[in-house]
Design an enzyme around this catalytic site. Structure first.
Site, PDB file in Angstrom:
ATOM      1  N   TRP A   1       0.824  -1.209   0.000  1.00  0.00           N
ATOM      2  CA  TRP A   1       0.000   0.000   0.000  1.00  0.00           C
ATOM      3  C   TRP A   1       0.855   1.256   0.000  1.00  0.00           C
ATOM      4  O   TRP A   1       0.505   2.249  -0.644  1.00  0.00           O
ATOM      5  CB  TRP A   1      -0.974  -0.029   1.176  1.00  0.00           C
TER       6      TRP A   1
ATOM      7  N   ASP B   1      -1.511   6.440   6.602  1.00  0.00           N
ATOM      8  CA  ASP B   1      -2.615   5.588   6.158  1.00  0.00           C
ATOM      9  C   ASP B   1      -2.877   4.597   7.290  1.00  0.00           C
ATOM     10  O   ASP B   1      -2.101   3.682   7.524  1.00  0.00           O
ATOM     11  CB  ASP B   1      -2.215   4.863   4.876  1.00  0.00           C
TER      12      ASP B   1
ATOM     13  N   LYS C   1     -12.103  -1.986   7.735  1.00  0.00           N
ATOM     14  CA  LYS C   1     -11.422  -2.897   8.657  1.00  0.00           C
ATOM     15  C   LYS C   1     -11.966  -2.724  10.084  1.00  0.00           C
ATOM     16  O   LYS C   1     -12.516  -3.639  10.663  1.00  0.00           O
ATOM     17  CB  LYS C   1      -9.912  -2.656   8.640  1.00  0.00           C
TER      18      LYS C   1
END
Length: 345
Positions: free
Chosen positions: A88, A157, A181
């Site tokens: 990511w 992030d 999540k």
């Protein structure tokens, strides 16, 4: 959490006496605006977010933030610094390169992203627009245990570990997180951003890619993902009911320890991907002695009701994602299954 799903089910057809579902309400209605503002206020309360920060509710996932951040903050003559700790952060860097100057300040790529790299931030002061990190790396099972100090804005992030442990929001210029999540269902993305980073955009920047657009309009410039935000509010209420972030942090540490103990005591039958001081409390990644054993493990696990234990294709092996909503008892049952599987092998 199951309690959140049950609460949403109870009011699915008739929200607060309106005779309609939340997803049917106008986003300009009083009933929905209370939900919207309530989600923002509850997040402020749980994370102790001061009035120096905006709480924005956006769309596009964390992946759109990979572009929005440099489009808004990476000005000409400045450099966006990135720490690479997994897929990511690589994707975030790839998007920033399309916008302006970037540099990799630290990386653990050469060791297959098994750890969080050490970091020196001294040379960033003069030319740095921001320093970007990915706080938890789902694919590789690593997590920042403490965050770097930096005189330029620190951006994180936090898609996969927000609300899992206490953080000091004041340490960051911007935090962003896809909800799916720990915060709620997919569809809404939370951005917590220092107000002084929100500037009037250049003329070339599309309206919907400017943070100022959302800040000026309370994240209601266009129709927001109303049902996702409603569920976000329910999850935040659940977190408070469970005892807040402190209680969840303690529970998450307990859950992770249960699984890591099984791995460490297995005589290398199970091998953790992440080195111990970088281990994630959200994603426990491990491998077995062979691909055949892995396939057998996953097939038997699914028969026993353990779903989604496949590791990412880039790493292989297995991954147990134990986000906030996963009860301790479920983790205990997985640990017992792992012990049983080793014993029979």
């Amino acid at each position: 959490p199951e309690a959140v799903l049950q609460e949403a089910q109870k009011h699915l057809l008739n929200f607060n006496g309106t005779g309609m579902s939340v997803m049917e309400l106008s986003h300009r209605s009083k009933e929905y605006e209370e939900v919207h503002a309530g989600a923002q206020q509850q997040l402020r309360k749980l994370l102790t977010i001061s009035e120096e920060y905006e709480v924005l509710l956006l769309q596009g996932g964390a992946s759109l933030q990979f572009s929005m951040i440099p489009l808004n903050l990476l000005k000409e003559g400045k450099i966006g610094y990135y720490v690479l700790t997994g897929s990511w952060s690589e994707k975030a860097l790839k998007e920033a390169k399309k916008v302006g100057s970037t540099a990799i300040i630290a990386s653990s790529k050469e060791e297959q992203y098994r750890s969080i790299p050490s970091l020196k931030t001294e040379p960033l002061d003069e030319d740095g627009a921001y320093l970007h990190i990915t706080s938890n790396n789902t694919i590789y099972g690593t997590e920042w245990k403490s965050y770097p100090s930096s005189s330029i804005p620190l951006i994180a992030d936090m898609s996969s570990d927000i609300l899992s442990k206490r953080i000091n929001v004041e340490q960051f210029g911007l935090i962003y997180a896809g909800a799916q999540k720990n915060l709620g269902p997919s569809g809404v993305t939370v951005v917590i951003m220092k107000k002084d980073l929100i500037t009037t955009p250049d003329d070339h920047l599309p309206t919907m890619l400017s943070y100022e657009t959302y800040s000026k309009n309370q994240s209601l410039y266009n129709t927001p993902p109303t049902f996702s935000i409603y569920l976000l509010k329910l999850v935040l209420d659940w977190v408070e009911h469970e005892g807040g972030i402190e209680a969840l942090e303690k529970r998450n540490q307990e859950k992770a320890k249960i699984l890591y103990d099984v791995i460490d005591e297995s005589d290398r039958f199970y091998s953790g991907h992440a080195i111990p001081d970088s281990r994630s409390n959200m994603n426990v990644t491990f491998t077995l002695p062979s691909e055949e054993k892995t396939k057998e493990f996953l097939n038997l696990a699914e028969e026993k009701g353990f779903v989604g234990l496949n590791g990412h294709r880039s790493v292989g092996g297995c991954r147990a994602s134990i986000y906030n909503a996963v009860p301790v008892d479920h983790v205990v049952q997985l640990a017992e299954f792992m012990k049983w599987f080793k014993a029979r092998s």
